[in-house]
Design an enzyme around this catalytic site. Sequence first.
Site, mmCIF file in Angstrom:
data_model
loop_
_atom_site.group_PDB
_atom_site.id
_atom_site.type_symbol
_atom_site.label_atom_id
_atom_site.label_comp_id
_atom_site.label_asym_id
_atom_site.label_seq_id
_atom_site.Cartn_x
_atom_site.Cartn_y
_atom_site.Cartn_z
ATOM 1 N N ASP A 1 23.864 -9.312 -5.041
ATOM 2 C CA ASP A 1 23.959 -10.163 -6.229
ATOM 3 C C ASP A 1 24.537 -9.378 -7.413
ATOM 4 O OD1 ASP A 1 23.738 -12.584 -7.534
ATOM 5 O OD2 ASP A 1 21.648 -12.286 -8.124
ATOM 6 N N SER B 1 0.823 -1.216 0.000
ATOM 7 C CA SER B 1 0.000 0.000 0.000
ATOM 8 C C SER B 1 0.851 1.258 0.000
ATOM 9 C CB SER B 1 -0.944 -0.001 1.204
ATOM 10 O OG SER B 1 -0.194 -0.061 2.414
ATOM 11 N N GLY B 2 2.043 1.185 0.605
ATOM 12 C CA GLY B 2 2.919 2.352 0.640
ATOM 13 C C GLY B 2 3.529 2.667 -0.708
#
Length: 628
Positions: A456, A319-320
Site C-alpha cells: 500500500d 506474546s512474541g
Amino acid sequence: MMGSQLHRSPLLLLFFVVVLFLHRSHAQPNITGYTCTANQTHSPCQTYAFYRASLSQNYTDLASIGDLFGVSRLMIADPSNISSSALSATLAADQPLFVPLTCSCNPHNGTNISYANITYTIRAGDTFLRLSTGPFENLTSYQSVELVNPDLVATNLTIGVDAVFPIFCKCPNETQSTGGVNFLVSYVLQPSDNLSSVASRFGIQEQSIVSNNTKSTETLFLPFSKLPSLTQPIVSANTSAPSAREERTGLIVGLAIGVGVLGVFLILGIALWLHRERSNKKRVPGPGPANLEGDGEKRMARGEKGPREMEVNLMADVSGCLDKYRVFGIDELKEATDGFSSRCLIQGSVYKGFLDGEVFAIKKMKWNAYEELKILQKVNHGNLVRLEGFCIDPEDANCYLIYEFLPNGSLHSWLHDAGGHQGRLSWKTRLRIAFDVANGLQYIHEHTRPRVVHKDIKSSNILLDSNMRAKIANFGLAKSGCNAITMHIVGTQGYIAPEYLSDGVVSTRMDVFSFGVVLLELVSGREAMDEEGRVMWAAAVEAFGGRSSEEIGKAERLRGWMDEALVADSSCSVESVASVVSVAISCLNRDPAKRPSMVDIVYALCKSDDVFDFSEDGFSAEAQVSAR
C-alpha cells in the site's frame, strides 16, 4: 602536497566536503569494514569510538554501555570527562561518550580489515542487523558481523552463543603519527551533521578531517593529538556508587519486600475471586444491558468468546512482541487522547496523544493486528516509521498501535491539500523524499527474510519528520513472503499494480509499481487518480513511454507535466526531472519482470547531484521548503 592544493583551491575543498559529508542515509555505507596494511600502521593501537547514550536502546548508564563494549565504567568516565562520583548516574539522552577500543589489523579472505573485537552474547530477538544499527549505533555493519562470524547463521542465531562484533576503527599510519595524530576516533555521521559542525564540535580543522578520510562513508575517523574535553550535562541521579555489600543488602531487602507484596496480592486475589463466585451463584439473571454475567454465559453457550477469554487469546498471539514493545493500558491511551476526542484525530483512525511527556501517533484498529506486529518487530530502519508499543482493549476487541509521531504529516497533504502546504516543496526536497522512500523499500525487499511486501505504497502512507525526511508508514496490508496469489484484492486505486489487480499476484514488484506512481506525484503535483476515475500513471506512460520517449518535444511535454511550483523553482532543471520521470516510467512497466528492483532504483536516484546537495546549516524544514 594535498594540503597545499586544497588550500589553493576552495572549489577542491568544497568537492571533498560534499563527498565526505553526505547525509547519513545518503552516505555510501561501508559493507565489510576498512582495509588496512599491518606493517604500515601502528597496529594494534588504543583508540576510541564516539558513542551516544540511548534511551530507546536502554543504554542509559555507564555500566550497561561498559558491559556492551567489555570495558569498565571508569575506562569510559575518564576520557569522557565524567567524575568518579557520577559513575552510577543515569545518563541523559544522546549524552556524548568516548568508549575505549583496542584496534587491530585483521586478515579476512585475503584482505586485512581494521576493527576492534567486541564479544556479545546473543539474546532472544537479537539479529546482526538490529544489534549493529541499535546498541552499536552503526559503528559496525551486519555484513561485517557476518564476515567475522562465518560459523553463525544470521537468520537463526542461538540464544547464549557468543558473536564477535567488529567495531570500525583505524590506527594512525606513519605519516599521520609524524604529523601529530595519536588517535583516529570513530565517529558515525548523524542527520544534522555537516563539515563545519563536526569540526567545530571537536575543535579540529575542517581540512584535517578531509585529509584523514579518503572515502565517503557513514563512519569518519577524527584525528586528535589528544582527546578533547567533552561537555557533559548536569544529571540528577545517584551521586555515588554503592559498595558490593550495599548492593547485596539492597537486593536481599528488595526481594523480601517483593515476595511479601506478592503474597499479599495473591491472598487478596483469592479472596476476591471466592467472593465473586459466591455472588454469582446468588445473582438471578435478568434482562437488559446490566446483565453482563448472563450475557457472558449465553455467549459461552453459543461458543462465542467473552472479553476475558478474548484478551487471553489476543495476548497469546502477540506474546512474541512483549519483550520488544511497551504494552500500554487503555486508560493511559484514553487520558493521552482526551478520550479519543476528535480534537486529537490526525487522520482516519490515527490520534495524536501525549504519553509521559512525549508525543505519539496512536492507531486504533479492530483486531487482528498480529500480522502487522509480526512484520514490524523484525524491521528496523530509519526510513520506516518506528513502532513504540501497543495496547489491547478486550472489552471492545480493539487493538491500538503506538507509533513515533512525525510532525510534518503526510506527503499527500504537502502535494495535494489546497490551502495547506500545497506546492511548497522544492525539487531538492522532493528528490530526497523519493530517495528516502526508495531506501526504506530496498530495506524491506532485500534485507528481511522472508522479504516484506508493503502492498500500500502511496503518498498518504509516506510521513515527514521535522527535517522533512520521509518514512514509510502503515504496514496494515503488508505481507511477509513473495510471489503469492490472493483472491482478496486490497489497496488504493491509482497505485495498484495491474498484475495484482487482475490476478492477485503479490511480489516486491508491486511496491515498485506504486513507487513509480509516487514519483509521478512528486514531479506533477497531481493526484494518482482524478475525479473522473482516470489513473495518472496510464497518461504518463502514454506521454513518456514507448515512442513518446523520443527526445523531440520531450522538454515541452515535461514542462506540461511538472508541478507549477517546480517550473518556478530555479534550482529545478529539466534534465533532473527527466531522469526521475524515466525511473518512474520503468517502474510502471506492465510486465513486473521488466521493472527495476529497488536496488536499481536507489542507484539511479543516487546519480542525481541534487539528492546529495545540502547547506552548511544541515537539513531543516525551512531550508527544504520553497518560500511562497
